[in-house]
Design an enzyme around this catalytic site. Structure first.
Site, mmCIF file in Angstrom:
data_model
loop_
_atom_site.group_PDB
_atom_site.id
_atom_site.type_symbol
_atom_site.label_atom_id
_atom_site.label_comp_id
_atom_site.label_asym_id
_atom_site.label_seq_id
_atom_site.Cartn_x
_atom_site.Cartn_y
_atom_site.Cartn_z
ATOM 1 N N LYS A 90 34.272 49.160 17.462
ATOM 2 C CA LYS A 90 32.942 48.822 16.925
ATOM 3 C C LYS A 90 32.143 47.526 17.449
ATOM 4 O O LYS A 90 33.262 46.657 16.857
ATOM 5 C CB LYS A 90 32.407 49.354 15.606
ATOM 6 C CG LYS A 90 31.047 49.512 15.293
ATOM 7 C CD LYS A 90 30.817 50.001 13.803
ATOM 8 C CE LYS A 90 29.259 50.233 13.270
ATOM 9 N NZ LYS A 90 29.334 50.696 12.031
ATOM 10 N N SER A 141 28.758 55.353 7.773
ATOM 11 C CA SER A 141 28.623 55.307 9.065
ATOM 12 C C SER A 141 29.988 55.428 9.973
ATOM 13 O O SER A 141 29.941 55.455 11.229
ATOM 14 C CB SER A 141 28.363 53.731 9.314
ATOM 15 O OG SER A 141 27.004 53.529 9.247
ATOM 16 N N SER A 173 25.987 54.468 11.791
ATOM 17 C CA SER A 173 25.896 53.351 12.637
ATOM 18 C C SER A 173 26.963 53.449 13.804
ATOM 19 O O SER A 173 26.940 53.041 14.895
ATOM 20 C CB SER A 173 25.614 52.059 11.886
ATOM 21 O OG SER A 173 26.691 51.668 11.135
HETATM 22 N N1 GLN Z 1 23.005 54.771 7.427
HETATM 23 C C1 GLN Z 1 23.305 53.839 6.434
HETATM 24 C C2 GLN Z 1 22.482 52.668 6.397
HETATM 25 O O1 GLN Z 1 21.665 52.410 7.225
HETATM 26 C C3 GLN Z 1 24.919 53.660 6.251
HETATM 27 C C4 GLN Z 1 25.358 52.588 7.468
HETATM 28 C C5 GLN Z 1 26.493 52.212 7.270
HETATM 29 O O2 GLN Z 1 27.439 52.904 6.697
HETATM 30 N N2 GLN Z 1 26.975 51.138 8.067
HETATM 31 O O3 GLN Z 1 22.677 51.465 5.566
#
Ligand code: GLN
Length: 478
Positions: A55, A154, A130
């Site tokens: 990532k 995410s 994400s």
């Molecule tokens: N969707 C969640 C957020 O926007 C989780 C994101 C993540 O785990 N990086 O914060």
């Protein structure tokens, strides 16, 4: 292994999966150095030649590491994150960097400053987020395993959307050194694979204390790998005596009927394997979302202050320092990131600190305690990984609250710091051959070994489910 990199077909036919910036010469150099180690008779380690995608909020030496943000466009760190370094030391080859929502903020990967990534199961849908790029890359078999980050889901939600395995470790199990900080008390680096064993092997490689991360744990890393035995050696009830708690609040209102039915089938499968399955209530479950978004935004408003165009990040020149900071940030950050910074700054401000930040911390304690209680009565807890299958591209993009609501299944686990494993357990209608649904298994702190043992048995005994997207299966066959 390397041949797959040089075969243009999957990349040209399916360009939108490849969220990668990939640089063949860097990758080939890694392979060459591995060849030299093999030729010299060195023990190259259990990941020798395994292609790992990373990532793009995890630093990789000499490769772009942008966090999905314009503010870091062109940045090439001089070092590897500890997780990357450990995987490389065991022979892994970093094949490229995967797309993400800017700095990990989002649930669809549409929040990347650079491109949209499609879901290999249905190109009109998102891969989740994400870490959508890392999930799509494994689902499309463009790498063997990948690294993602999980602050509020995410790794787990994109694993569910893309029909792959996603593993979020206990907070502290894996060093965060080299992970671009979003919300430091929640951030974890996690693993994707197309099987529980693949994800577990990668986790084993990257786990353990690191002197560069004061929050990394000194706990021993057990040998997760010993459990990945062949299905033919399972007893008739291989999970006999295991107490499984199905979280009641996760199979009610607001959850797709198809998702609920897949989770009930998974519960029956656990029973066939010899487990007792009982519903368990976590009354504070719905409080997780507001508490998470207040805490994550608050921490991010502080963490992202480093991108000021001077210390970090691209600079927009101005005559005065204040305008230089302002313009660099205004230009470099996307709208979701700006909104989170504003929300976080508000929640931390003197006038509102008690009402929001402090309250959210109190809720976090309640949530953590309710998990401890539920895990005293059950060995593992189960739930869907997301309330629905993958969204259509654009469906939630302009509705942040609906987007946040989709994180309900995962955020509580980060607030409690626990490990969780998501694996595909069934399908609902959609796409050309159905859309995958992920089952989430939550364990006690540092209970990854048990999650992997149980997950492996569950996966190996699940019948009639092959989680390879149809266009990829065709591509492999042709
Ligand atoms: N969707 C969640 C957020 O926007 C989780 C994101 C993540 O785990 N990086 O914060």
């Amino acid at each position: 292994m390397i041949l797959t990199l040089q075969t243009p077909r999957p990349l040209s036919r399916l360009p939108r999966f490849l969220p990668f910036s990939t640089n063949a010469s860097i990758t080939l150099n890694q392979a060459d150095s591995l060849d030299r180690r093999i030729a010299a008779g060195e023990d190259v380690g259990p990941l020798a030649g395994v292609l790992v995608a990373v990532k793009d909020n995890i630093c990789t030496a000499d490769m772009p590491s942008t966090g999905g943000s314009r503010i870091l466009e062109g940045y090439r760190p001089p070092f590897d994150a500890t997780a990357v370094k450990r995987a490389k030391e065991l022979g892994a080859i970093v094949v490229g960097k995967t797309n993400l929502d800017e700095f990990g903020m989002g649930s669809t990967t549409e929040g990347s400053a650079f491109q949209v990534t499609a879901n290999p199961w249905d190109l009109s849908r998102v891969p989740g987020g994400s870490s959508g790029g890392s999930a799509a890359a494994v689902s499309a078999r463009q790498c063997v395993v990948s690294l993602g980050s999980d602050t509020g889901g995410s790794v787990r939600q994109p694993a569910s959307f893309c029909g792959v395995v996603g593993l979020k470790p206990t907070y502290g199990r894996v060093s965060r050194f080299g992970l671009m900080a979003y919300a430091s008390s929640l951030d974890t680096i996690g693993c994707f694979g197309s099987s529980v064993a693949d994800a577990g092997i990668l986790l084993h490689a990257i786990s353990g204390h690191d002197r560069f991360d004061a929050t990394s744990s000194n706990q021993d890393v057990p040998n997760f790998l010993s459990h990945f035995v062949s299905a033919s050696s399972f007893e008739s009830k291989p999970l006999k005596g295991l107490r499984v708690g199905l979280i009641r609040e996760t199979i009610g209102d607001g959850v797709d009927a198809g998702v609920i039915s897949a989770i009930h089938s998974a519960a029956s499968h656990f029973e066939e394997l010899g487990c007792s399955v009982n519903e368990v209530s976590l009354p504070s479950f719905s409080l997780g979302l507001p508490a998470y978004y207040i805490l994550a935004s608050s921490e991010s408003s502080s963490n992202l202050s480093r991108y000021d165009g001077i210390r970090y990040g691209n600079q927009v020149y101005a005559d005065e320092l204040d305008s230089l900071y302002g313009s660099s940030r205004a230009n470099g950050f996307g709208s979701e990131v700006k909104m989170r910074i504003l929300m976080g700054t508000y929640a931390l401000s003197a006038g509102y600190y008690d009402a929001y930040y402090k309250r959210a911390q109190q809720v976090r304690t309640i949530i953590r305690n309710s998990f401890t209680e539920a895990l005293n009565q059950n060995d593992i807890l189960i739930s869907p990984a997301a309330p629905s299958p993958a969204y259509k591209i654009g469906e939630k993009k302009n509705d942040p609250l609906a987007m946040y609501a989709g994180d309900i299944m995962t955020v509580n686990v980060n607030l409690a710091g626990l490990p969780a494993l998501v694996l595909p357990c069934g399908f609902v209608e959609g796409g050309t051959a159905g859309l995958p649904i992920g089952l989430q298994m939550i364990g006690a702190a540092f209970g990854e070994e048990e999650l992997l043992r149980v997950g492996h048995i569950f996966e190996q005994t699940l019948e009639n489910c092959r989680f390879v997207p149809p266009i990829i299966a065709e591509d492999i066959a042709s």
